[in-house]
Each structure stands twice: as structure tokens, then as C-alpha cells.
Design a protein around this motif. Sequence first.
Motif, PDB file in Angstrom:
ATOM      1  N   VAL A 132       0.841  -1.205   0.000  1.00 25.56           N
ATOM      2  CA  VAL A 132       0.000   0.000   0.000  1.00 25.56           C
ATOM      3  C   VAL A 132       0.871   1.246   0.000  1.00 25.56           C
ATOM      4  CG1 VAL A 132      -1.758   1.290   1.256  1.00 25.56           C
ATOM      5  CG2 VAL A 132      -1.873  -1.210   1.164  1.00 25.56           C
ATOM      6  N   PHE A 133       1.893   1.240   0.852  1.00 26.14           N
ATOM      7  CA  PHE A 133       2.815   2.375   0.904  1.00 26.14           C
ATOM      8  C   PHE A 133       3.504   2.591  -0.437  1.00 26.14           C
ATOM      9  CE2 PHE A 133       7.374   3.367   1.297  1.00 26.14           C
ATOM     10  CZ  PHE A 133       7.290   4.692   1.700  1.00 26.14           C
ATOM     11  N   ARG A 134       3.966   1.513  -1.055  1.00 23.72           N
ATOM     12  CA  ARG A 134       4.647   1.638  -2.331  1.00 23.72           C
ATOM     13  C   ARG A 134       3.691   2.142  -3.411  1.00 23.72           C
ATOM     14  NH1 ARG A 134       6.751  -3.358  -0.636  1.00 23.72           N
ATOM     15  NH2 ARG A 134       5.478  -4.490  -2.156  1.00 23.72           N
ATOM     16  N   GLY A 135       2.437   1.691  -3.355  1.00 27.98           N
ATOM     17  CA  GLY A 135       1.458   2.166  -4.331  1.00 27.98           C
ATOM     18  C   GLY A 135       1.187   3.649  -4.191  1.00 27.98           C
ATOM     19  N   ILE A 136       1.039   4.121  -2.958  1.00 31.81           N
ATOM     20  CA  ILE A 136       0.807   5.550  -2.725  1.00 31.81           C
ATOM     21  C   ILE A 136       2.001   6.366  -3.204  1.00 31.81           C
ATOM     22  CG2 ILE A 136       0.495   7.307  -0.936  1.00 31.81           C
ATOM     23  CD1 ILE A 136      -1.071   5.230   0.669  1.00 31.81           C
ATOM     24  N   LEU A 137       3.210   5.890  -2.889  1.00 29.07           N
ATOM     25  CA  LEU A 137       4.410   6.603  -3.298  1.00 29.07           C
ATOM     26  C   LEU A 137       4.526   6.640  -4.819  1.00 29.07           C
ATOM     27  CD1 LEU A 137       6.967   8.039  -2.334  1.00 29.07           C
ATOM     28  CD2 LEU A 137       8.121   5.827  -2.297  1.00 29.07           C
ATOM     29  N   VAL A 139       2.060   6.452  -7.097  1.00 34.18           N
ATOM     30  CA  VAL A 139       1.052   7.353  -7.658  1.00 34.18           C
ATOM     31  C   VAL A 139       1.433   8.803  -7.414  1.00 34.18           C
ATOM     32  CG1 VAL A 139      -1.349   8.088  -7.495  1.00 34.18           C
ATOM     33  CG2 VAL A 139      -0.803   5.655  -7.487  1.00 34.18           C
ATOM     34  N   GLY A 140       1.866   9.104  -6.182  1.00 32.02           N
ATOM     35  CA  GLY A 140       2.235  10.482  -5.857  1.00 32.02           C
ATOM     36  C   GLY A 140       3.409  10.988  -6.658  1.00 32.02           C
ATOM     37  N   SER A 141       4.345  10.101  -6.964  1.00 31.16           N
ATOM     38  CA  SER A 141       5.542  10.533  -7.678  1.00 31.16           C
ATOM     39  C   SER A 141       5.289  10.772  -9.154  1.00 31.16           C
ATOM     40  CB  SER A 141       6.656   9.489  -7.513  1.00 31.16           C
ATOM     41  OG  SER A 141       6.286   8.282  -8.164  1.00 31.16           O
ATOM     42  N   VAL A 148       0.777  18.108  -6.967  1.00 29.25           N
ATOM     43  CA  VAL A 148       0.799  17.462  -5.650  1.00 29.25           C
ATOM     44  C   VAL A 148       0.557  18.506  -4.564  1.00 29.25           C
ATOM     45  CG1 VAL A 148       2.231  16.241  -3.968  1.00 29.25           C
ATOM     46  CG2 VAL A 148       2.307  15.575  -6.366  1.00 29.25           C
ATOM     47  N   LEU A 208       8.299  13.455  -2.961  1.00 32.76           N
ATOM     48  CA  LEU A 208       7.691  12.221  -3.462  1.00 32.76           C
ATOM     49  C   LEU A 208       8.423  11.632  -4.669  1.00 32.76           C
ATOM     50  CD1 LEU A 208       3.846  12.820  -3.128  1.00 32.76           C
ATOM     51  CD2 LEU A 208       5.300  11.303  -1.791  1.00 32.76           C
TER      52      LEU A 208
END
Length: 332
Positions: A132-137, A139-141, A148, A208
Amino acid sequence: MPARLRFILIRTASLIGLLWVLATVMFILQEISGQDPVAATIGATASPEAIAAARERFGLDDPMLVRYVSFLGGLLVGDLGLSFRTRRPVMEDLMAYMPATLELVLFGFVLALILGVVFAVSSMLRWPGASVFRGILFVGSTIPTFLVGILGLIIFYRNFGLFPSRGRGSSPDGPTGFYTVDALVTGQFDLLTEALHHMVMPAVALALAPALAIGRVLRSSLMETYGQDYIRTADAKGMRGTSVLFRHVLRNSVNAALSMGALQLGFMLGGVLVVEEVFSWGGMGSYLGASLNVADFPAVAGVTLVLGAVYVVANTAADILQSMADPRIAVS
């Protein structure tokens, strides 16, 4: 001469050469910009006598080579010229705005390093919830930095009211201009909390994309190192995965991440100017924006030279740190 010392001397000489090239490019741009420093400083309606006196004072009647040497000599003593807009020395202006920018970049860079390491390590150790953390990172990047920042303002300021929308907070008493440092040194912990509170959203917006870039490179290096024979031997001896990772793998995997980190720091120095505009941060981005509106070339050139110098120095420092982490680089 020892290989490492020779490597450091070569990189230092390259640093000086790059700074000279940057200064030369800015001088050429200044010459072809078409901006008249006299008209911008004393006004286009000044008398011919006043214009002649000003041209002599600024050395504009000297040959180009003389002006070039004078320009380089001024840079060596911190003379970046006179701002057309503020009528003050550019270096004096930058010293007032620079701490805000450097503080934000440093916090953003540290945050990017932390997020990048967490991204890489969580991929290897498969922590619960890490996907989940990697997915958020991820998408944000992929979203532009300014977007952002705007999304952060909409979600965390307007909708939830968790963070302030603009500025750096109240200025503490202190000599550095770094609000967090001055508040900490002087014991004004309420202002320290306020400064950190204001810094969260702009620092995250700035960090990000670099965090993902650093994390990807570090993850690839970790995977490559895990395939080495000495790592298999450590596993065969029954060492725990976290112990192998932190005691044996990380040190042999940081070189590429260091290079990427230095490169991302350069990108952050450019991105911070946009972030400052979004959050009304009051740093060099604000100064540059106001100077661009009135074609204040000395101010624009001063910001470019300072940020360019920081970028080149950061990359040189990263190369030297790499040679210390891996002595093979110094002899390659």
C-alpha cells in the motif's frame, strides 16, 4: 599519490571547471540579454551626464574581456551585481531569502531519503502493508510537483484543516534564518512545532518523486547484492534476514543510490521554486518570480548561479562519498 586522494583532487578540479563554465554562460547571457543596467538603475529619463557617469561606474565602457574578468572577480568575493528591482546587491537579497529555500530542500531531501530507503527495504523484507505504501508513493511521484502541492492544499488544508496553507510560521529569534534550527537553539519549542507543521506539505510535495527514484535504484542494488555468494553464505549460517540486510547488504548497495540522490537533489533545487510559489514559502522562488516579472537579470542570474553551484557541489560530494563507501571507485 594515494588513489583516493588523486580521485578527490580530480573531482575538485572538475568542480571548479564546471563552476567556471556556469559563470561564463551567465556572463554571455547577460551580454546578449539586451537589458541596460544604467536605464534600469537610474531610469531611462536621466540626463546624458548621469548616464555617462553611471556607465563609467559600472564599467560598461570597458572592453568585453575586461568586463568578463571583472565579473569573475566579483563572483569570487560574492558580488553578484545590483538588483534592478530592489536596488540592493543581489547577494544581500539572496542571503535574506536563501535560508527558507535551503531549509525546505534539506527537509525534503531527508524525507526523500527516508521514504526511498523504506520503499527499497520494505520490498525486500515484504513488510505487512508495504504494498500500500509503495502504491501511494508510486502514484504520488507520477503527479507533477505543483499539482501534488495543490492537491495537498485541497485535501489537507481546505477539507480537513490539518496543515496550514501558506508561509513558514512565526519567525523565531535566531541568527541562521532556519526557523527550525533557530527555534530549537533558543528553546522556543512552540515555534519549532509551528515551523515543522508548516513544512510538512511542501516537503512532502517536494520529496515524493525523488523518493521513488532513489528507492527504485536502491532496491535494484539490494537485489543484485542479495545474489552474491557471501550473502548466500550468511544465509546458510542461519543469520536473520534483517541482520543480513542491514549488516552486509546495505553498505554494498548504496553507491548507485548515492548517485541518484545527488541527481535528485539537483531536481529538487529546481522543483523547490515551484513549490514555494504554491505554498507562498517566501524563499528564493518568491524572489525569482518577482524578478522575472520585471526582467531583473542580475537577480535571475544570481539565483541560477547559487542553485547551480549547490547542485554541482552536491554531486561532487556524492562522488567522494561513493569512493569512501567503495574504494574500487577511486582506482577505476
